[in-house]
Motif scaffolding. Structure first.
Motif, short mmCIF file in Angstrom:
data_model
loop_
_atom_site.label_atom_id
_atom_site.label_comp_id
_atom_site.label_asym_id
_atom_site.label_seq_id
_atom_site.Cartn_x
_atom_site.Cartn_y
_atom_site.Cartn_z
N ASN A 28 0.93 -1.34 0.05
CA ASN A 28 0.00 0.09 0.01
C ASN A 28 0.79 1.24 -0.01
O ASN A 28 1.19 1.83 0.99
CB ASN A 28 -0.89 -0.02 1.14
CG ASN A 28 -1.91 1.28 1.39
OD1 ASN A 28 -2.04 1.83 0.24
ND2 ASN A 28 -2.41 1.12 2.41
N VAL A 30 1.70 5.04 -0.59
CA VAL A 30 0.88 6.31 -0.23
C VAL A 30 2.14 7.29 -0.71
O VAL A 30 3.08 7.48 -0.51
CB VAL A 30 0.44 6.69 0.86
CG1 VAL A 30 -0.23 7.91 1.24
CG2 VAL A 30 -0.34 5.18 1.51
N LYS A 78 -12.42 11.92 -2.24
CA LYS A 78 -12.83 10.52 -1.69
C LYS A 78 -11.70 9.55 -1.21
O LYS A 78 -11.64 8.38 -1.10
CB LYS A 78 -13.58 9.62 -2.92
CG LYS A 78 -14.54 10.44 -3.43
CD LYS A 78 -15.53 9.42 -4.53
CE LYS A 78 -16.67 10.15 -4.88
NZ LYS A 78 -17.35 9.40 -6.06
N ASP A 79 -10.82 10.44 -0.63
CA ASP A 79 -9.54 9.70 -0.18
C ASP A 79 -9.72 9.85 1.47
O ASP A 79 -9.01 11.04 1.80
CB ASP A 79 -8.25 9.98 -0.53
CG ASP A 79 -7.02 9.34 -0.04
OD1 ASP A 79 -7.30 8.13 0.80
OD2 ASP A 79 -6.04 9.79 -0.16
N ASN A 80 -10.03 8.89 2.21
CA ASN A 80 -10.14 9.35 3.89
C ASN A 80 -9.68 8.06 4.42
O ASN A 80 -10.06 7.74 5.44
CB ASN A 80 -11.62 9.71 4.18
CG ASN A 80 -12.56 8.55 4.01
OD1 ASN A 80 -12.44 7.65 3.28
ND2 ASN A 80 -13.77 8.87 4.57
N ASN A 81 -8.72 7.58 4.13
CA ASN A 81 -8.07 6.19 4.58
C ASN A 81 -7.33 6.68 5.81
O ASN A 81 -7.58 5.93 6.91
CB ASN A 81 -7.08 5.52 3.81
CG ASN A 81 -7.59 5.00 2.54
OD1 ASN A 81 -8.95 4.49 2.63
ND2 ASN A 81 -7.13 5.01 1.30
N PHE A 82 -6.61 8.01 6.04
CA PHE A 82 -6.23 8.05 7.23
C PHE A 82 -7.08 8.29 8.33
O PHE A 82 -6.92 8.05 9.53
CB PHE A 82 -5.45 9.35 7.11
CG PHE A 82 -4.00 9.21 6.30
CD1 PHE A 82 -3.50 7.90 6.37
CD2 PHE A 82 -3.55 10.35 5.60
CE1 PHE A 82 -2.40 7.79 5.50
CE2 PHE A 82 -2.47 9.99 4.48
CZ PHE A 82 -2.01 8.82 4.61
N LYS A 84 -9.85 6.96 8.55
CA LYS A 84 -10.41 5.53 8.99
C LYS A 84 -9.47 4.70 9.88
O LYS A 84 -10.01 4.01 10.95
CB LYS A 84 -10.72 4.70 7.69
CG LYS A 84 -11.88 5.03 6.82
CD LYS A 84 -11.78 4.14 5.58
CE LYS A 84 -12.99 4.56 4.67
NZ LYS A 84 -13.12 3.90 3.25
N TRP A 85 -8.40 4.97 9.62
CA TRP A 85 -7.16 4.54 10.54
C TRP A 85 -7.13 5.05 11.72
O TRP A 85 -7.06 4.42 12.92
CB TRP A 85 -5.86 4.57 9.74
CG TRP A 85 -4.63 3.82 10.51
CD1 TRP A 85 -4.76 2.82 11.42
CD2 TRP A 85 -3.28 4.28 10.27
NE1 TRP A 85 -3.51 2.29 11.83
CE2 TRP A 85 -2.84 3.18 11.23
CE3 TRP A 85 -2.50 5.24 9.61
CZ2 TRP A 85 -1.20 3.28 11.27
CZ3 TRP A 85 -1.39 5.09 9.47
CH2 TRP A 85 -0.49 4.06 10.40
#
Length: 153
Positions: A28, A30, A78-82, A84-85
Motif C-alpha cells: 500500500n 502512499v 474520496k480519500d479518507n483512509n487516514f 478511517k485508520w
C-alpha cells in the motif's frame, strides 16, 4: 577514497526529494509531500561509584526514545483512509502498522530504508480553508511508533 573503492570525484550525496512510503504489510504505497521526525535518541545515565579514583561520572547509554514522525500529503477526492485508520483507535483499540520509508536513487532503487515498528496515528491535521489562497490542500498525519530501524541498500 570513498566507500567501495570509488573516488570522491564520482560520489555525490543523495537528494532527499525522491522517496516512497508503504503503510502496512501489503504493498500500500502512499505519496507524501514531506516527512519529518525520523530520529531516535538514547538517554544518558550518569553514574559514579563511591571509591572511584576519578572525581567525575561515567556516562552510560540508557533507554532509547523516539519522537513522532510527521507526514504531509495532498488531499484527494474520496480519500479518507487516514481518518478511517484514526477512527480505529477511538474505541480503545489500536490498529498498529509497519511503516516503511525508502529514499530512492535516480533509477528508483532503494538506497536507505527507515522502518517504523507498530506505528499508529496520534494526530491528523486537516487543511485550513482560505478564500483567496492559491495553494494545494495539504493534510498532516502524525504517527507514534515503538522503534525505528535504519538500513542501507
Amino acid at each position: 577514497m570513498a566507500a567501495n573503492g570509488a573516488t570522491q570525484d564520482n560520489v555525490w550525496p543523495l537528494p532527499k526529494f525522491y522517496f516512497k512510503v508503504k503503510l502496512g504489510s501489503q504493498d500500500n504505497t502512499v505519496s507524501f509531500q514531506e516527512i519529518s521526525g525520523l530520529e531516535t535518541e538514547t538517554q544518558v545515565i550518569e553514574y559514579r561509584h563511591g571509591d572511584s579514583k576519578q572525581f567525575s561520572t561515567i556516562k552510560m547509554p540508557g533507554i532509547a526514545k523516539t519522537g513522532n514522525v510527521t507526514l504531509k500529503k495532498g488531499v484527494f477526492v474520496k480519500d479518507n483512509n487516514f481518518f478511517k485508520w484514526y477512527d480505529a483507535i477511538k474505541m480503545n483499540t489500536i490498529k498498529r502498522e509497519t511503516v516503511t520509508i525508502q529514499l530512492l536513487d535516480e533509477g528508483g532503487k532503494s538506497t536507505m530504508t527507515w522502518t517504523l515498528i507498530n506505528a499508529w496515528p496520534t494526530k491528523i491535521s486537516s487543511l485550513d480553508l482560505k478564500s483567496d489562497a492559491n495553494e494545494v490542500a495539504i493534510e498532516t498525519l502524525e504517527l507514534a511508533h515503538e522503534g525505528i530501524t535504519i538500513a542501507n541498500g
